[in-house]
Design a protein around this motif. Structure first.
Motif, mmCIF file in Angstrom:
data_model
loop_
_atom_site.group_PDB
_atom_site.id
_atom_site.type_symbol
_atom_site.label_atom_id
_atom_site.label_comp_id
_atom_site.label_asym_id
_atom_site.label_seq_id
_atom_site.Cartn_x
_atom_site.Cartn_y
_atom_site.Cartn_z
ATOM 1 N N GLU A 170 0.849 -1.180 0.000
ATOM 2 C CA GLU A 170 0.000 0.000 0.000
ATOM 3 C C GLU A 170 0.892 1.239 0.000
ATOM 4 N N TRP A 171 0.808 1.991 -1.073
ATOM 5 C CA TRP A 171 1.617 3.193 -1.196
ATOM 6 C C TRP A 171 0.955 4.341 -0.446
ATOM 7 N N GLN A 172 1.741 5.069 0.315
ATOM 8 C CA GLN A 172 1.261 6.270 0.970
ATOM 9 C C GLN A 172 1.586 7.459 0.073
ATOM 10 N N MET A 173 0.570 8.230 -0.266
ATOM 11 C CA MET A 173 0.756 9.320 -1.216
ATOM 12 C C MET A 173 1.115 10.616 -0.496
ATOM 13 N N HIS A 174 2.026 11.367 -1.110
ATOM 14 C CA HIS A 174 2.497 12.631 -0.530
ATOM 15 C C HIS A 174 2.635 13.679 -1.638
ATOM 16 N N GLU A 175 2.627 14.918 -1.236
ATOM 17 C CA GLU A 175 2.910 16.024 -2.141
ATOM 18 C C GLU A 175 3.973 16.912 -1.504
ATOM 19 N N GLY A 176 4.823 17.469 -2.337
ATOM 20 C CA GLY A 176 5.864 18.333 -1.814
ATOM 21 C C GLY A 176 6.422 19.227 -2.897
ATOM 22 N N THR A 177 7.471 19.953 -2.575
ATOM 23 C CA THR A 177 8.121 20.824 -3.548
ATOM 24 C C THR A 177 9.629 20.641 -3.449
ATOM 25 N N VAL A 178 10.300 20.776 -4.583
ATOM 26 C CA VAL A 178 11.761 20.670 -4.622
ATOM 27 C C VAL A 178 12.307 21.806 -5.474
ATOM 28 N N SER A 179 13.545 22.183 -5.185
ATOM 29 C CA SER A 179 14.173 23.253 -5.958
ATOM 30 C C SER A 179 14.626 22.772 -7.327
ATOM 31 N N SER A 180 14.863 21.455 -7.436
ATOM 32 C CA SER A 180 15.245 20.858 -8.713
ATOM 33 C C SER A 180 14.915 19.381 -8.644
ATOM 34 N N LEU A 181 15.050 18.686 -9.767
ATOM 35 C CA LEU A 181 14.775 17.255 -9.809
ATOM 36 C C LEU A 181 16.067 16.432 -9.778
ATOM 37 N N ARG A 182 17.101 17.012 -9.168
ATOM 38 C CA ARG A 182 18.324 16.244 -8.901
ATOM 39 C C ARG A 182 18.018 15.141 -7.893
ATOM 40 N N LEU A 183 18.748 14.037 -8.006
ATOM 41 C CA LEU A 183 18.518 12.914 -7.108
ATOM 42 C C LEU A 183 18.704 13.307 -5.646
ATOM 43 N N ASP A 184 19.759 14.046 -5.319
ATOM 44 C CA ASP A 184 19.977 14.395 -3.916
ATOM 45 C C ASP A 184 18.862 15.272 -3.370
ATOM 46 N N THR A 185 18.347 16.171 -4.200
ATOM 47 C CA THR A 185 17.270 17.056 -3.765
ATOM 48 C C THR A 185 15.972 16.285 -3.561
ATOM 49 N N VAL A 186 15.687 15.365 -4.467
ATOM 50 C CA VAL A 186 14.461 14.570 -4.361
ATOM 51 C C VAL A 186 14.529 13.636 -3.150
ATOM 52 N N LEU A 187 15.676 13.002 -2.925
ATOM 53 C CA LEU A 187 15.833 12.145 -1.749
ATOM 54 C C LEU A 187 15.646 12.942 -0.465
ATOM 55 N N SER A 188 16.173 14.145 -0.450
ATOM 56 C CA SER A 188 16.048 14.998 0.727
ATOM 57 C C SER A 188 14.591 15.287 1.040
ATOM 58 N N GLU A 189 13.791 15.539 0.018
ATOM 59 C CA GLU A 189 12.357 15.817 0.207
ATOM 60 C C GLU A 189 11.609 14.567 0.651
ATOM 61 N N ILE A 190 11.817 13.458 -0.037
ATOM 62 C CA ILE A 190 11.029 12.248 0.225
ATOM 63 C C ILE A 190 11.332 11.669 1.605
ATOM 64 N N TYR A 191 12.615 11.605 1.958
ATOM 65 C CA TYR A 191 12.998 10.926 3.191
ATOM 66 C C TYR A 191 13.326 11.889 4.327
ATOM 67 N N ARG A 192 13.034 13.177 4.102
ATOM 68 C CA ARG A 192 13.213 14.201 5.137
ATOM 69 C C ARG A 192 14.640 14.195 5.687
ATOM 70 N N LEU A 193 15.588 14.243 4.768
ATOM 71 C CA LEU A 193 16.997 14.228 5.123
ATOM 72 C C LEU A 193 17.647 15.563 4.746
ATOM 73 N N PRO A 194 18.647 15.990 5.500
ATOM 74 C CA PRO A 194 19.448 17.125 5.029
ATOM 75 C C PRO A 194 20.074 16.759 3.686
ATOM 76 N N ARG A 195 20.168 17.722 2.830
ATOM 77 C CA ARG A 195 20.697 17.423 1.497
ATOM 78 C C ARG A 195 22.104 16.841 1.554
ATOM 79 N N ALA A 196 22.900 17.292 2.530
ATOM 80 C CA ALA A 196 24.260 16.771 2.655
ATOM 81 C C ALA A 196 24.251 15.277 2.963
ATOM 82 N N LYS A 197 23.309 14.835 3.806
ATOM 83 C CA LYS A 197 23.213 13.410 4.132
ATOM 84 C C LYS A 197 22.712 12.602 2.939
ATOM 85 N N ALA A 198 21.801 13.197 2.172
ATOM 86 C CA ALA A 198 21.322 12.522 0.970
ATOM 87 C C ALA A 198 22.468 12.354 -0.026
#
Length: 257
Positions: A170-198
């Protein structure tokens, strides 16, 4: 605007392949069946076909929640035959009391027989049972050549569709915003991580996009991509587009633990 501009440069050969299939269906009035496609590839195919009324497009991977599916392109007024997606359902049997079979182990064993990943659909693992879906033409091949998974001796046998393990994900649906569609930026949004950790996780080989390890922080993410980060679960990009007043990109995504 060219259709290529909507996708990554490395996806151009796939787009050309889909355009060729489209032309064959329209020009020669013949049905076409693709290999197994991951969600990103399915998104690209749907974009290539677009609103072409002359083509009937349908996808199926063995069960309703399948991630990897085959696509059938039919000319107008054509009808699908029996088992139109040409699927086989296989079970890998082994002595569970001596060990277990994991998803990576099974996938490695299947590819180790010399068969391309695009001929194999979803792998279903549930406790002591392991199954996979493949092209019908490979049923007897796997029965003969898939004899071990890791150090475990196995038997590979065909099963009826009704015996297939179904995913209850069962997928949980979310909405958010990112400054770009770079992998590190998207991971930071989805998993609520600092970009440096992503970024650090990516450089350590902990991130995958469409089941392939990606080590480039600026890798471009698009609609349909499946993303996983070790220890954080899987996610899928449902849509990406439209800007906020602050020029951030709106994204819709599903997460799965």
């Amino acid at each position: 605007m060219s259709i290529y501009e909507h996708f990554r440069p490395d996806e151009r050969p796939l787009i050309d392949h889909f355009l060729d299939l489209k032309d064959q269906v329209l020009d020669h009035y013949v049905p076409k069946l693709t290999d197994f496609l991951d969600p990103r590839q399915q998104t690209i195919l749907k974009s290539v076909i677009g609103s072409e009324d002359a083509i009937q497009l349908s996808v199926f991977g063995g069960y309703n929640q399948a991630e990897r599916t085959r696509a059938q392109l039919l000319p107008p007024y054509s009808e699908s035959g029996e088992n139109p997606f040409d699927l086989a359902y296989m079970e890998v049997r082994y002595p569970a009391k001596f060990g277990s079979v994991s998803h990576p182990q099974l996938l490695g064993a299947l590819i180790g027989t010399g068969i391309s990943r695009n001929k194999i659909g979803d792998l279903l693992i549930d406790g002591s049972r392991a199954q996979f879906i493949c092209s019908k033409e490979l049923e007897s091949y796997f029965m003969l050549h898939l004899t071990s998974v890791g150090r475990m001796k196995v038997n590979c046998v065909p099963i009826d569709h009704e015996a297939l393990l179904h995913s209850d994900d069962e997928w949980q649906m979310h909405e958010g915003t990112v400054s770009s569609l770079r992998l590190d930026t998207v991971l930071s949004e989805i998993y609520r991580l600092p970009r440096a950790k992503a970024s650090e996780a990516i450089s350590k080989g902990l991130a995958k996009v469409n089941w392939e390890m990606i080590e480039k922080r600026d890798y471009a993410i698009g609609e349909g991509d499946c993303i996983s980060l070790r220890g954080f679960g899987r996610s899928r990009i449902i849509s990406a587009g439209g800007l906020t007043k602050k020029n951030k990109i709106r994204v819709q995504y599903g997460t799965l633990k």
